[in-house]
Design an enzyme around this catalytic site. Structure first.
Site, mmCIF file in Angstrom:
data_model
loop_
_atom_site.group_PDB
_atom_site.id
_atom_site.type_symbol
_atom_site.label_atom_id
_atom_site.label_comp_id
_atom_site.label_asym_id
_atom_site.label_seq_id
_atom_site.Cartn_x
_atom_site.Cartn_y
_atom_site.Cartn_z
ATOM 1 N N LYS A 71 0.829 -1.198 0.000
ATOM 2 C CA LYS A 71 0.000 0.000 0.000
ATOM 3 C C LYS A 71 0.872 1.260 0.000
ATOM 4 C CE LYS A 71 -3.885 -2.296 0.251
ATOM 5 N NZ LYS A 71 -3.347 -3.510 -0.356
ATOM 6 N N ASP A 72 0.221 2.374 -0.326
ATOM 7 C CA ASP A 72 0.888 3.673 -0.418
ATOM 8 C C ASP A 72 1.649 4.026 0.850
ATOM 9 O OD1 ASP A 72 -0.524 3.826 -2.719
ATOM 10 O OD2 ASP A 72 -1.923 5.350 -2.036
ATOM 11 N N LYS A 73 2.692 4.831 0.662
ATOM 12 C CA LYS A 73 3.358 5.440 1.815
ATOM 13 C C LYS A 73 2.606 6.695 2.238
ATOM 14 C CE LYS A 73 7.480 7.670 3.572
ATOM 15 N NZ LYS A 73 8.885 8.059 3.356
#
Length: 650
Positions: free
Chosen positions: A282-284
């Site tokens: 998942k995104d940072k």
């Protein structure tokens, strides 16, 4: 790559006369913000980038491997602290980066007029919830721990002093020459000794304990049961047979990518990261919620981490007999806030209706191609051409654009001397691709670049050739839409199960643009039977590649190809426009806000600024940035945004 990772960008367009009124207000707001908060906040006139919380536990690329922790921590600090240049020079350097048209992203499907907005002004403006293979959206809504008579008491976590824990950790990690650690039992009772035994065994996997009398005092002696191997294999005999071997939990994280989060958890649990499994990264720069599974770590132990970790929360614990597998998900549900929007209500309605009814072109997003002046697809193309000198040159040569200072010095040294050892000395962070390749050249010599390149982790090496496939696909899809529009035509491809077939003249009315797929080039795909099929061949010929021979002499670099839908229609699309005055306040509640009972701030109905809050679900391997691009009608590249903005702060 499954979801998008972006830095804060102001998605702005050249303004029409209709936008002028809003422009002045937006500038006043941003300037006001800056004067209130100062530059330390990371806020600027046009673009805001929050800095990660430095108190988030030293950082995390550490596995339990003796004697490597200090080196890796030092590299993390270097990566975090190397901020070269002022905002103007950074913006100037980013002019050497890519724009969307450089990677084939040129078309839109909707007819509405575009407008401006700021994406990820706060990382909490971008929230991702994983959708499991059963269609259930992951939410953190329960901190309770499953009741289990086998679990140690809560006292287990407090009975050992900090000094004891330090000595036990050093023993566990083989950091000193001691073969055992003795812990004196101050208040000697059988119950107290039992708690200490449990604490050592549960908190420090791989250690065994025994009780000894020394000079009339009782001591618990901790020692290694099975050497280093015990670190990777949690104690099997201590796990109840009636309990599933894997503890599944929901991980809520802020401003940290999935692997970094797992490294943090591993460090605090004193286990190796490979006992964790998950369905997707998942995104940072976002708040993300996803399911994680871990082998033979109790829910009680995991829940205890909530007391000592920042920017993470764990909950919704359960025991199951299986781990999670990459790709075993239906997709992700996004909640996105675009602040300071300039569009009229009518523009916004048109844009969102189009997104819901038609969708967006399923382009590979800009992060697929890198952010520097040497795009990853160029390196991938050189690999496929078997041109290894070019591969080495592209990775190591000096390049214009925004880079860490030590990388610039390393490249300059390489250009001057072509000496891997000398260039490596300029590089304090050895884990980057450049450092890995230089170490490979040092080991195998300049005449064996293939083996030197092979030192780079496999996933990183394959990223380059996948980037080239994506580059071809983007360009071909733009040509396909330009040539034939948003309808299925004879010669297009569609999937029957997992098999691609051509759409025939007599069947064309049975298909829509949403059924059409196009191939990523490879040896196991077929191509459209119209002009675009020929365009594929022409593009590869221009790159000195043979579309009919995509096998490489090195098996890893042989491309089988795949099929990808050209239009994605998001599911569960909803939106609302909200007014606000303060850019620092949240505009919706997160899972954690709800669990902690935090009320949403009261928003003024006549606030000075407007934000578009939208929600939608996407399948895996699609890019949320491309959906947002379709709504705003804007180039999402960093290069374009820095040219439009007067100031850019990293």
């Amino acid at each position: 790559m499954e979801t998008v990772e972006m830095n804060s960008v102001s998605l702005k367009r050249p303004r029409s006369e209709d936008d002028v009124a809003n422009t002045d207000e937006i500038k006043r707001q941003k300037i006001s913000e800056k004067s209130k908060t100062g530059n330390d906040s990371g806020q600027s006139v046009e673009t805001v980038t929050e800095q990660p919380d430095k108190s988030l536990l030293e950082d995390t690329k550490n596995e339990i491997i003796p004697n490597e922790e200090s080196e890796e921590q030092e590299e993390e600090e270097l990566e975090d602290s190397d901020e070269d240049g002022d905002p103007e020079s950074f913006a100037d350097m980013m002019k050497h980066g890519l724009t969307e048209s450089d990677v084939g992203i040129t078309k839109f499907v909707s007819s509405h007029k575009g407008f401006s907005g700021i994406l990820k002004e706060r990382y909490s403006d971008f929230v991702v919830h994983e959708i499991g293979k059963d269609g259930r959206v992951s939410h953190l809504d329960d901190f309770s721990v499953p009741v289990d008579d086998e679990d140690p008491s809560e006292e287990t976590f407090t009975v050992l002093s900090d000094e004891d824990k330090q000595r036990l950790e050093e023993l566990q990690l083989l950091k000193n020459k001691e073969t055992s650690v003795a812990i004196e039992v101050i208040e000697d009772t059988k119950e107290k000794r039992t708690v200490i035994h449990q604490a050592v065994k549960s908190l420090f996997p791989g250690l065994e304990t025994k009780t000894e009398d020394r000079d009339g005092k009782k001591y618990i002696i901790a020692y290694h049961a099975a050497g280093k191997k015990a670190l990777a294999n949690p104690r099997k005999h201590s796990w109840p047979k009636s309990r599933g071997s894997y503890c599944h939990f929901v991980l809520y994280k802020e401003n940290k990518d999935t692997m970094d989060a797992i490294n943090v958890l591993s460090k605090f649990l004193r286990v190796k990261p490979n006992i964790f499994s998950y369905m997707g990264t998942k995104d940072k720069r976002a708040i993300t919620v996803q399911e994680i599974a871990v082998l033979r770590i109790t829910a009680q132990r995991l829940a205890h981490l909530n007391k000592c970790l920042m920017n993470f929360k764990l909950g919704n614990f359960s025991y199951k007999n299986h781990p999670l597998k990459l790709g075993e998900l239906q997709g992700n549900h996004f909640t996105v806030v675009l602040r300071n929007i300039t569009g009229t209500d009518n523009q916004i309605e048109q844009a969102m209706h189009s997104l819901r009814e038609i969708g967006f072109i399923n382009y590979y997003g800009m992060q697929r191609f890198g952010t520097t002046a040497v795009p990853t697809y160029q390196i991938g193309r050189a690999i496929l051409q078997n041109n290894w000198n070019e591969v080495m040159d592209l990775i190591l040569k000096p390049r214009p654009g925004a880079e860490k200072g030590y990388l610039v010095k390393c490249r300059e040294e390489w250009a001057k001397t072509k000496d891997p050892a000398a260039a490596l000395k300029k590089l304090p962070v050895k884990r980057c691709v450049e450092g890995q390749l230089l170490r490979g050249l040092l080991k195998y010599g300049m005449k064996n670049i293939i083996s030197a390149f092979g030192i780079i982790p496999r996933n990183n090496r394959l990223m380059y050739i996948h980037s080239y496939q994506s580059y071809v696909w983007n360009n071909m899809v733009s040509k396909r839409i330009e040539e034939y529009g948003l309808r299925a035509v004879p010669g297009d491809l569609t999937l029957k199960g997992a098999t691609a077939v051509h759409i025939e003249e007599g069947d064309v009315d049975n298909y829509t643009i949403h059924d059409v797929v196009m191939p990523l080039p490879g040896f196991d795909v077929i191509y459209p039977k119209h002009k675009i099929g020929e365009a594929y061949k022409e593009m590869l010929v221009a790159d000195n590649l043979d579309i009919n021979n995509m096998r490489h002499k090195i098996r890893d670099y042989s491309l089988s190809g795949a099929y990808r839908k050209i239009i994605i229609r998001p599911q569960n699309v909803s939106w609302e426009v909200v007014a606000y005055d303060d850019p620092r306040i949240p505009l919706f509640s997160t899972d954690l806000d709800k669990l902690e009972g935090k009320p949403l701030p009261v928003l003024p109905p006549d606030g000075k600024f407007r934000a578009l809050k939208m929600e939608f679900s996407l399948p895996p391997s699609t890019y949320a940035t491309m959906a947002i691009r379709e709504v705003l009608k804007m180039d999402t590249s960093i290069k374009n945004q820095t040219q439009l903005n007067t100031t850019w702060l990293r």
